[in-house]
Design a protein around this motif. Structure first.
Motif, PDB file in Angstrom:
ATOM      1  N   TRP A 160     -13.774 -25.508  -1.786  1.00 27.32           N
ATOM      2  CA  TRP A 160     -13.355 -26.368  -2.896  1.00 27.32           C
ATOM      3  C   TRP A 160     -11.831 -26.283  -3.095  1.00 27.32           C
ATOM      4  O   TRP A 160     -11.154 -27.272  -3.316  1.00 27.32           O
ATOM      5  CB  TRP A 160     -14.098 -25.986  -4.168  1.00 27.32           C
ATOM      6  CG  TRP A 160     -13.874 -26.963  -5.291  1.00 27.32           C
ATOM      7  CD1 TRP A 160     -13.190 -26.719  -6.441  1.00 27.32           C
ATOM      8  CD2 TRP A 160     -14.313 -28.325  -5.372  1.00 27.32           C
ATOM      9  NE1 TRP A 160     -13.182 -27.841  -7.236  1.00 27.32           N
ATOM     10  CE2 TRP A 160     -13.858 -28.849  -6.605  1.00 27.32           C
ATOM     11  CE3 TRP A 160     -15.036 -29.160  -4.510  1.00 27.32           C
ATOM     12  CZ2 TRP A 160     -14.098 -30.160  -7.006  1.00 27.32           C
ATOM     13  CZ3 TRP A 160     -15.281 -30.470  -4.917  1.00 27.32           C
ATOM     14  CH2 TRP A 160     -14.818 -30.956  -6.149  1.00 27.32           C
ATOM     15  N   ALA A 161     -11.322 -25.071  -2.970  1.00 29.57           N
ATOM     16  CA  ALA A 161      -9.870 -24.891  -3.112  1.00 29.57           C
ATOM     17  C   ALA A 161      -9.131 -25.622  -1.992  1.00 29.57           C
ATOM     18  O   ALA A 161      -8.081 -26.239  -2.225  1.00 29.57           O
ATOM     19  CB  ALA A 161      -9.513 -23.405  -3.090  1.00 29.57           C
ATOM     20  N   GLU A 162      -9.701 -25.586  -0.781  1.00 26.33           N
ATOM     21  CA  GLU A 162      -9.080 -26.298   0.347  1.00 26.33           C
ATOM     22  C   GLU A 162      -8.976 -27.790   0.016  1.00 26.33           C
ATOM     23  O   GLU A 162      -7.961 -28.429   0.260  1.00 26.33           O
ATOM     24  CB  GLU A 162      -9.917 -26.103   1.625  1.00 26.33           C
ATOM     25  CG  GLU A 162      -9.894 -24.690   2.187  1.00 26.33           C
ATOM     26  CD  GLU A 162      -8.696 -24.456   3.096  1.00 26.33           C
ATOM     27  OE1 GLU A 162      -8.147 -25.438   3.612  1.00 26.33           O
ATOM     28  OE2 GLU A 162      -8.317 -23.274   3.283  1.00 26.33           O
ATOM     29  N   TYR A 163     -10.095 -28.310  -0.515  1.00 29.62           N
ATOM     30  CA  TYR A 163     -10.104 -29.728  -0.866  1.00 29.62           C
ATOM     31  C   TYR A 163      -9.099 -30.028  -1.980  1.00 29.62           C
ATOM     32  O   TYR A 163      -8.351 -31.021  -1.920  1.00 29.62           O
ATOM     33  CB  TYR A 163     -11.521 -30.126  -1.286  1.00 29.62           C
ATOM     34  CG  TYR A 163     -11.600 -31.316  -2.197  1.00 29.62           C
ATOM     35  CD1 TYR A 163     -11.243 -32.593  -1.760  1.00 29.62           C
ATOM     36  CD2 TYR A 163     -12.012 -31.161  -3.528  1.00 29.62           C
ATOM     37  CE1 TYR A 163     -11.310 -33.682  -2.619  1.00 29.62           C
ATOM     38  CE2 TYR A 163     -12.071 -32.240  -4.388  1.00 29.62           C
ATOM     39  CZ  TYR A 163     -11.714 -33.497  -3.931  1.00 29.62           C
ATOM     40  OH  TYR A 163     -11.758 -34.575  -4.776  1.00 29.62           O
ATOM     41  N   LEU A 164      -9.040 -29.160  -2.963  1.00 31.22           N
ATOM     42  CA  LEU A 164      -8.176 -29.436  -4.111  1.00 31.22           C
ATOM     43  C   LEU A 164      -6.693 -29.279  -3.801  1.00 31.22           C
ATOM     44  O   LEU A 164      -5.877 -30.091  -4.223  1.00 31.22           O
ATOM     45  CB  LEU A 164      -8.500 -28.472  -5.261  1.00 31.22           C
ATOM     46  CG  LEU A 164      -9.693 -28.763  -6.157  1.00 31.22           C
ATOM     47  CD1 LEU A 164      -9.750 -27.709  -7.258  1.00 31.22           C
ATOM     48  CD2 LEU A 164      -9.579 -30.146  -6.790  1.00 31.22           C
ATOM     49  N   PHE A 165      -6.354 -28.213  -3.109  1.00 32.14           N
ATOM     50  CA  PHE A 165      -4.958 -27.785  -3.101  1.00 32.14           C
ATOM     51  C   PHE A 165      -4.300 -27.705  -1.732  1.00 32.14           C
ATOM     52  O   PHE A 165      -3.087 -27.843  -1.629  1.00 32.14           O
ATOM     53  CB  PHE A 165      -4.832 -26.405  -3.750  1.00 32.14           C
ATOM     54  CG  PHE A 165      -5.308 -26.336  -5.173  1.00 32.14           C
ATOM     55  CD1 PHE A 165      -4.737 -27.139  -6.143  1.00 32.14           C
ATOM     56  CD2 PHE A 165      -6.324 -25.469  -5.534  1.00 32.14           C
ATOM     57  CE1 PHE A 165      -5.164 -27.073  -7.461  1.00 32.14           C
ATOM     58  CE2 PHE A 165      -6.755 -25.404  -6.858  1.00 32.14           C
ATOM     59  CZ  PHE A 165      -6.180 -26.204  -7.819  1.00 32.14           C
ATOM     60  N   PHE A 166      -5.054 -27.411  -0.693  1.00 29.84           N
ATOM     61  CA  PHE A 166      -4.417 -27.094   0.588  1.00 29.84           C
ATOM     62  C   PHE A 166      -4.143 -28.377   1.364  1.00 29.84           C
ATOM     63  O   PHE A 166      -5.019 -29.214   1.522  1.00 29.84           O
ATOM     64  CB  PHE A 166      -5.292 -26.122   1.391  1.00 29.84           C
ATOM     65  CG  PHE A 166      -5.286 -24.729   0.834  1.00 29.84           C
ATOM     66  CD1 PHE A 166      -5.864 -24.473  -0.408  1.00 29.84           C
ATOM     67  CD2 PHE A 166      -4.704 -23.673   1.512  1.00 29.84           C
ATOM     68  CE1 PHE A 166      -5.852 -23.191  -0.951  1.00 29.84           C
ATOM     69  CE2 PHE A 166      -4.687 -22.385   0.978  1.00 29.84           C
ATOM     70  CZ  PHE A 166      -5.272 -22.147  -0.256  1.00 29.84           C
ATOM     71  N   ARG A 167      -2.912 -28.505   1.833  1.00 32.36           N
ATOM     72  CA  ARG A 167      -2.494 -29.746   2.476  1.00 32.36           C
ATOM     73  C   ARG A 167      -1.788 -29.440   3.805  1.00 32.36           C
ATOM     74  O   ARG A 167      -1.258 -28.356   4.007  1.00 32.36           O
ATOM     75  CB  ARG A 167      -1.544 -30.514   1.555  1.00 32.36           C
ATOM     76  CG  ARG A 167      -2.186 -30.988   0.235  1.00 32.36           C
ATOM     77  CD  ARG A 167      -3.260 -32.042   0.486  1.00 32.36           C
ATOM     78  NE  ARG A 167      -3.927 -32.489  -0.731  1.00 32.36           N
ATOM     79  CZ  ARG A 167      -5.095 -32.019  -1.166  1.00 32.36           C
ATOM     80  NH1 ARG A 167      -5.723 -31.046  -0.512  1.00 32.36           N
ATOM     81  NH2 ARG A 167      -5.647 -32.499  -2.274  1.00 32.36           N
ATOM     82  N   ARG A 176     -13.590 -35.794  -0.170  1.00 33.29           N
ATOM     83  CA  ARG A 176     -14.204 -35.131  -1.325  1.00 33.29           C
ATOM     84  C   ARG A 176     -15.597 -34.645  -0.914  1.00 33.29           C
ATOM     85  O   ARG A 176     -16.405 -35.438  -0.427  1.00 33.29           O
ATOM     86  CB  ARG A 176     -14.304 -36.128  -2.468  1.00 33.29           C
ATOM     87  CG  ARG A 176     -14.739 -35.522  -3.782  1.00 33.29           C
ATOM     88  CD  ARG A 176     -14.514 -36.480  -4.946  1.00 33.29           C
ATOM     89  NE  ARG A 176     -14.656 -35.773  -6.192  1.00 33.29           N
ATOM     90  CZ  ARG A 176     -15.735 -35.860  -6.988  1.00 33.29           C
ATOM     91  NH1 ARG A 176     -16.717 -36.666  -6.679  1.00 33.29           N
ATOM     92  NH2 ARG A 176     -15.792 -35.160  -8.100  1.00 33.29           N
ATOM     93  N   PRO A 177     -15.884 -33.377  -1.076  1.00 37.11           N
ATOM     94  CA  PRO A 177     -17.202 -32.888  -0.659  1.00 37.11           C
ATOM     95  C   PRO A 177     -18.309 -33.686  -1.331  1.00 37.11           C
ATOM     96  O   PRO A 177     -18.270 -33.935  -2.531  1.00 37.11           O
ATOM     97  CB  PRO A 177     -17.205 -31.429  -1.131  1.00 37.11           C
ATOM     98  CG  PRO A 177     -15.764 -31.046  -1.194  1.00 37.11           C
ATOM     99  CD  PRO A 177     -15.031 -32.283  -1.606  1.00 37.11           C
TER     100      PRO A 177
END
Lengths: 92, 417, 983
Positions: A39-46, A27-28
């Motif tokens: 933020w999108a990378e952290y939230l959604f990209f796996r 989490r940033p």
């Protein structure tokens, strides 16, 4: 039904566990400084690999603790399970 | 030009022992270069190739498939077609698919057995019925047929359903999309394959794409089991395996691959004439033309690339079957299997450009890929041909995850969160 | 002489009568329906799926493709029962399926006459114009198979779970031998077999004295404490981590004698440290013209019927084979006095031993020959034998044709486990090659057809050390391929066109012929998966047990490939069809999904409340009085709260205790709203979001002490909120000193609401000072209420003076009674959910999940206070993304219906342009709505684009063809100053 080795309780049936997806999502620390893309990378990209996957499970109907599992997403072979706060290392 | 299929052709064929039929598609040798390479010969990939040729005149196309065409999710799904989604962006694309489906047998000269027998979505409580009122209205204002039905209406449509008050989830009503139904899944893949092939598209089976060749941020081709093939444009239509190929091109996707299971009973004489779906129990069922009850339900909720599922999900789905349709108790499960579905956080697809120039995406359909095949192919072909998204597909771009403009079909139902 | 006068494993002292298609017949205990039918000389049993060709019993086990019947009548009936698997019981009723008007005279057999018009996949090529639906009805009616009754199953089913060291599937010679050795070593052994008695092929085939002595072995195993034997149990599915699912029939064989209430079937889930698959092999039919007539049977099955049931299914037999073991059947028939008209063998010559045996019995051998035609309509009457490849033919009269094309090891379970197969050219079969789990095949299932070798191998395999860890299964070894004499066989896959002309059947149930496969190949359906789907091979209820290998061998021939190159299809579970009721087990009715009951549930029931499911909780919707409608009750209950007093059971509200030195910091990180600065005894409204910025829940948080908070999450989300908090704590902030405990079910919460609630609470008796200035709104106090320890909170979802009294869940009923009694003089009314939801609507309070959805942010519902927070709380960053800041986001607003007497429909969409007709753009929707009795207004909550800037405007809502006009107003509708709840 998978047999999942809880690091605290031992092997238990899959139905006792909840799945939490990829482990070690960081989490940033200063989210306001993160770009929308970051933020999108952290939230959604796996990673979503075909093969070895380090992932998070919770022994919900047991000790209630989260832990990390190294599991093969093709064979479901489980190589390792470890407490969630154990630092990454070795093959995990 | 392909042989025409018709009853007359069958009669003529009968005389000659059906020896005159030609291959429905060729087994061509792969060239070293194509204008467009489509990776994955499932429904979406084949449809993309077909519409590239038919709508845009691009026929220098190869569809490269690691297994057999139509052997992935296209051949493993439960055959349901519908366009009853919540948001205008979704209804636009799914209804484009349904409209294309409605004409597809004639367009392809291949009977895909579209059976618009209606799909009933069940409400089990007052609050759910309110939710369905919203849903049905959303469809109506988007010009899609839908009607709210009360409990008696549901009973008339599905006489075998347990609706009683003492049921764990009594049925209080539901909503109906009459244009929804089922189509023969294999025929969709075969029809598109035959159609694309007739335009000269090369369908290369049993040839795994092992790597994507990217030069200076631009796609240059693919590396396959049979060597390198160059291309101006490459499209990925590989559903559950999208993340694997994206990783080869150096980027990640907001996609998680799960196993989704499907079930069929032994064949019985007609007893269920609509598709029935219960959002609360997650169960859905229809009866195939052969007489099998085709059922599905929840995902096996952990990342998986194994094309099979585990028993808790099986127990869950089939106890829903017996609870909701008591007559099914004495029927037998004949077969079950799994497919790998590509689930995106907002349960909507990703169509269009990728971070790599000339590399296009069509993935993220999750559990709903089959019903979208014609639209997925239609809009992706447009994106490739014009290097700009088709207007209907534009909202489904990858950048929505950064802006937050999600099309949250799962969340919006108000149930899943 | 269908039934021999002696022999067999039937009990001749127990004759049983049964009916088949209304005809009264007799059999014996120990018979299967199939053996009893054959004993009565019934050879025509059913019709095939597509052409409605006559079909008889072809095999003796699960592999039989065609003997499906409807068993029983009415609710206890069972469609598609396989006659070979049905044990005969007294007064059994069986009926043929898929034929009309009768089995002998089936009108739909007309399809057979036009078979040339309807080859494989014909429907893809026609019915295109004008559309498929015009034809579909007729096609559907002629397809299908058995008939299901729309009746409730009178039987129950159950589940059982077990663990063992070694699970042995199959109680034949190898399974028994393996069980003996494993048991002797001390392993916990489970031995299962799908028949009523163990023994497998020993029940009809000798093993030359080297096999275990059956009664002694079974007797010894049955009395060994570490061995569990299950008969009538089929291992049907192999899942991950060595979980095998098994289907046990408990009472099916008893018919009406089944004891009431005993489960009909039991589904087992067995976790085995090792699995040994000893399921034997299935004989393959040969493919030749008109090979589908009743009377054509698998050779070993004929032997099976003869030895086990003393049934001879014919008077004059012919054998057609390509291997040595098949001869045993005709020798046995001849020895039993049946005339054997000849043996037809593909091979140029047979061994001297076999030749001598034939000669001894005077049986004529046609070597290097094949059967090129059969005659007879509903039963085979004669066969024509032709010398290969196109030589002269001879006709032999017969009514029984034994066929044997070789053997296919039963590798279904092995393949399901992920094991890989290889094609064994010498024996023409697929054998296990490499296992992916702790499973090994033994005996014929491993392709070992020599009894001595197989038994030795079984013992060795059983003694192999088990892995200490189930998850560390061996990476290789499917049972070492045995050495020794392979099966003496010469592959033969179909009769060449020069020798025969009739249709050669491959899949007997789905009517797939060699020509169909050739057609598929011609059209480039050359993958075995394509073949299966295009022709239907192997897709019938028998799942191709007798047809799969033949089909892909023929496909290999048609496409000029090796069989190994063609490969095999995936074996999909279950191995045999399994009753859906057995899989559901007890998880139906009341046990389908747990119902959560309020602690005072019994009181709601006794007050005849209407009870419904709200997020898993069974809660009263309303308490209608006799003669009162639901709507009237809701109105009465709501007015009671507004004017006097109501009692509402809020026990399902979440009560999550968050405690520890870091509790405040933690809550400020998981909640959108602020906790910082709360004093002990204070209550605050909270909103919680997901990291994506979406509203997750709302409620109130109380500060219980310096380091203790109580989070009152909403009923529907409480469990999930607690889990989510704990996940953040464990995974993101593991060093923080906080505990999260969901105590929801330990407490009952009853709410007194209405202007009289202070007096009624006082009457009920409390030591808490209720004076408004000392116990104001948004505070809580602890003390006694009606002599029970209680935590009393002044919060108000109703908008009136309201006390929420929390007591031990065990005191719920007492408190309910005491509060009702205390309020009797004020005419207190119990209040259900529907009225409660109306009261909050008048106050403009939202319900997460009703007035929000997966796109709604805290800003959208008016929670902007987060902007003042510094904590990096969950969801914060997402609220700053461009889409979350768009000015046209839908905001929660109030709507007043222009017609005060007309309810605004929930789900109605607000049109962007009032004059437009759908399809058209919309700018919002109505989320909650009511005709407010206390306000005399039609009021609603709506999410409306840029709604807060549109106060005072009139909007048009569309619902089901109608338009509804409404005015946008600020919230709340009722008591905007809050005077009443602060009273």
């Amino acid at each position: 039904m998978l047999l999942i080795p809880c690091p605290f309780c031992g092997p238990r049936a899959q139905i006792e566990f909840a799945y939490g997806g990829q482990s070690d999502i960081v989490r940033p620390k200063t989210p306001d400084a993160a770009s929308d893309q970051e933020w999108a990378e952290y939230l959604f990209f796996r990673d979503n690999p075909k093969g070895s996957h380090r992932e998070r499970w919770c022994h919900r109907d047991g000790c209630g603790l989260w832990f990390n599992l190294l599991r093969d997403t093709v064979t479901h072979r489980i190589a390792r399970s470890s407490p969630v706060d154990e630092p990454r290392g070795g093959n995990a | 030009m392909k042989q025409r299929f018709s009853f007359g052709a069958l009669v003529r064929g009968a005389a000659g022992g059906h020896r005159h039929w030609q291959p429905q598609w060729r087994t061509p040798a792969m060239k070293r270069r194509y204008q467009v390479i489509v990776v994955g010969a499932g429904g979406h990939g084949l449809a993309t190739a077909y519409y590239l040729a038919k709508n845009h005149g691009i026929t220098d196309v190869a569809v490269i498939e690691k297994g057999w065409l139509g052997g992935g999710n296209t051949g493993r799904n439960t055959m349901v077609v519908r366009s009853n989604y919540l948001f205008p962006e979704s209804t636009a694309i799914y209804d484009l698919a349904l409209r294309l489906y409605e004409d597809l047998s004639r367009d392809l000269n291949y009977n895909i057995m579209l059976s618009q027998r209606g799909i009933v979505t069940l409400a089990h409580s007052r609050a759910e019925l309110d939710g369905m009122a919203r849903w049905a209205t959303a469809l109506q204002v988007n010009g899609i047929d839908s009607e709210i039905v009360d409990r008696d209406g549901v009973r008339r449509l599905v006489p075998t359903l347990k609706v009683a008050d003492d049921a764990r989830y009594p049925v209080v009503g539901g909503f109906l999309q009459r244009r929804g139904g089922i189509a023969r899944h294999d025929a969709v893949a075969w029809g598109y394959a035959r159609g694309a092939d007739s335009y000269g598209v090369d369908i290369i089976q049993n040839c795994e794409v092992r790597d994507l060749i990217v030069r200076a941020g631009r796609i240059a081709g693919v590396e396959t089991a049979q060597g390198v093939v160059e291309a101006d444009s490459v499209a990925l239509t590989v559903a559950g395996h999208s993340s694997v190929l994206a990783a080869k091109a150096g980027f990640r996707l907001p996609v998680t691959s799960y196993a989704l299971q499907a079930f069929v009973s032994e064949p019985i004489k007609p007893i269920l004439n609509t598709v029935v779906l219960s959002p609360v129990t997650g169960f859905y069922v229809s009866q195939s033309d052969k007489g099998e009850l085709v059922m599905g339900g929840a995902l096996d909720l952990y990342n998986s690339y194994a094309q099979r599922g585990n028993f808790p999900a099986i127990e869950g789905v089939l106890s829903s079957a017996v609870e909701m349709f008591p007559f099914m108790s004495r029927l037998k499960l004949m077969r079950h299997w799994g497919g790998i579905v590509d689930v995106v956080p907002d349960s909507s697809p990703i169509i269009g450009k990728s971070p790599v120039q000339g590399l296009y995406l069509n993935c993220g359909w999750g559990t709903g890929g089959f019903k979208a095949i014609p639209a997925g192919g239609f809009t992706l072909a447009h994106s490739i041909a014009h290097d700009t998204p088709h207007p209907i597909a534009a909202p489904f771009a990858l950048d929505r995850f950064a802006t937050g403009a999600l099309i949250d079909e799962a969340g919006a139902s108000g149930i899943a969160h | 002489m269908a039934r021999m006068p002696h022999g067999g494993r039937i009990d001749r002292t127990q004759p049983l009568s049964f009916t088949f298609n209304g005809r009264h017949l007799r059999g014996f205990a120990g018979d299967t329906l199939a053996s009893a039918l054959l004993a009565n000389d019934v050879t025509l049993v059913g019709r095939s799926f597509k052409y409605h060709r006559p079909r008889g019993v072809m095999a003796a086990g699960v592999e039989d493709p065609s003997s499906l019947v409807h068993l029983g009548i009415g609710a206890a009936g069972e469609p598609n029962a396989r006659a070979t698997q049905v044990e005969l019981y007294a007064d059994l009723v069986a009926t043929s399926q898929n034929c009309w008007p009768s089995l002998r005279f089936d009108l739909q057999s007309g399809f057979d006459a036009v078979h040339r018009l309807i080859p494989a996949g014909f429907y893809y090529k026609t019915f295109i114009w004008p559309r498929w639906s015009l034809y579909e009805g007729a096609i559907r009616r002629s397809a299908g198979l058995g008939m299901a009754q729309n009746l409730r199953d009178p039987d129950v089913y159950t589940h059982q779970y077990a663990h063992c060291d070694v699970l042995i599937v199959g109680g034949g010679p190898c399974g028994l031998r393996a069980a003996e050795v494993a048991a002797a070593r001390g392993d916990r052994v489970m031995l299962v077999d799908d028949q009523r008695e163990l023994g497998g092929s020993l029940l009809w085939r000798g093993a030359g004295g080297i096999a275990p002595d059956l009664p002694a072995t079974i007797g010894a195993l049955a009395t060994t404490s570490n061995v569990q034997i299950l008969a009538r149990t089929t291992a049907v599915g192999y899942y991950d981590h060595n979980l095998v699912v098994m289907h046990q029939r408990l009472t099916n064989h008893l018919g009406k004698a089944a004891p009431n209430g005993t489960p009909r079937e039991r589904l087992w889930q067995v976790r085995a440290r090792r699995v040994l698959v000893a399921t034997g092999a299935t004989e393959r039919p040969l493919v030749f013209p008109d090979n589908d007539r009743p009377g054509v049977m698998l050779a070993d099955s004929v032997l099976h019927y003869l030895r086990r049931y003393a049934v001879v299914p014919g008077r004059r037999a012919v054998l057609f084979a390509n291997n040595d073991p098949a001869y045993q059947a005709v020798f046995a028939l001849a020895d039993a006095g049946v005339e054997v008209a000849g043996v037809v063998d593909i091979r140029a010559s047979v061994s001297d031993a076999l030749a001598a045996e034939l000669a001894r019995r005077g049986i004529r051998l046609f070597s290097n020959s094949a059967i090129c035609a059969t005659h007879g309509r509903q039963r085979v009457r004669a066969v024509r034998v032709g010398a290969m490849p196109s030589g002269p033919t001879t006709t032999l009269a017969c009514d029984l044709l034994l066929v044997s094309g070789g053997w296919a090891p039963n590798v279904h379970l092995f393949s399901q486990s992920g094991g890989k197969l290889r094609f064994d050219d010498a024996q023409s079969c697929f054998r296990p090659a490499q296992s992916a789990q702790a499973v090994q095949c033994i005996g014929a299932a491993n392709g070992l057809f020599d009894s001595a070798i197989a038994l030795r191998e079984a013992a060795t395999t059983a003694l192999a050390p088990a892995s200490a860890d189930l998850l560390q299964w061996p990476s290789a070894g499917a049972g070492a391929p045995g050495t020794g004499d392979p099966l003496a066989i010469q592959p033969f896959w179909r009769v060449p066109r020069g020798l025969g002309h009739g249709r050669q059947w491959v899949d007997f149930h789905n009517d797939v012929t060699v020509d169909d496969i050739a057609l598929a190949a011609r059209e480039n359906f050359v993958s075995v998966e394509h073949l299966k789907r295009y022709t239907g091979t192997g897709m019938a209820p028998d799942q191709g047990k007798t047809s799969n290998v033949n089909a892909l061998a023929i496909l290999a021939l048609e496409t000029g490939r090796d069989i190994a190159a063609v490969g095999t299809t995936t074996f999909r579970p279950p191995v045999v069809p399994v009753t859906l009721g057995a899989i559901a087990g007890r998880h139906i009715g009341g046990l389908y999904r747990a119902r959560r009951l309020l602690p005072a549930h019994s009181r709601h029931v006794s007050m005849e409340a209407m009870i419904a499911d709200y997020g898993g909780w069974m809660r009263p919707e309303a308490y209608p009085l006799p003669g009162e409608s639901f709507e009237e009750a809701v109105r009465r209950e709501g007015l009671a709260v507004r004017t006097r007093i109501g009692l509402f059971d809020a026990s399902s509200l979440g009560k999550i205790e968050v405690a520890g030195p870091d509790a405040e910091r933690f809550l400020d990180h998981v909640l959108v709203t602020r906790v910082e600065g709360m004093t002990v005894g204070q209550i605050r409204y909270f909103v919680m979001a997901k990291e994506q910025g979406i509203v997750f829940d709302d409620g109130v948080v109380m500060r219980l002490g310096a380091d203790r908070y109580w989070v009152g999450a909403s009923s529907a989300h409480a469990a999930h909120v607690a889990q989510t908090m704990d996940e953040w704590l464990q995974c993101e902030w593991p060093t923080w000193q906080v505990t999260v405990t969901d105590a929801t079910r330990q407490w009952a919460t009853l709410a007194l609401a209405g202007p009289e609630s202070r007096d009624v609470l006082s009457t009920a008796g409390t030591d808490i000072d209720l004076a408004a200035e000392r116990f104001p709104h948004m505070c809580f106090r602890e003390g006694l209420v009606a002599n029970m320890p209680a935590r009393v909170a002044r919060v108000s979802f109703s908008g009136e003076l309201q006390y929420e009294i929390n007591v031990h869940a065990g005191h719920a009923v007492t408190l309910w009674d005491r509060l009702l009694a205390a309020g009797a003089s004020e005419a207190i009314q119990p209040v259900g959910m529907e009225a409660w939801l109306g009261l909050r609507l008048e106050k403009g309070y939202l319900v997460v999940g009703i007035d929000t959805d997966g796109t709604t942010t805290p800003d959208d519902v008016g929670s902007a206070a987060w902007r003042k927070k510094t904590a990096n709380f969950i969801g914060r960053r997402s609220l700053m993304r461009p889409h979350a800041l768009r000015p046209d986001r839908q905001k929660l607003v109030g709507l007043l219906g222009v017609d005060p007497a007309k309810r605004l429909p929930v789900g109605a969409h607000i049109l962007a342009s009032p004059s437009a007709l759908p399809p058209c753009a919309t700018v919002g929707r109505i989320t909650s709505s009511m005709l407010s009795a206390s306000l005399g207004q039609s009021v609603a909550l709506a999410l409306l684009a840029n709604g807060r800037a549109r106060i005072g405007e009139t909007v048009t809502a569309y619902f089901d063809g109608q338009r509804h006009m409404a005015t946008v107003v600020p919230l709340p509708f009722y008591d905007p100053q809050g005077a009443r709840l602060n009273a």
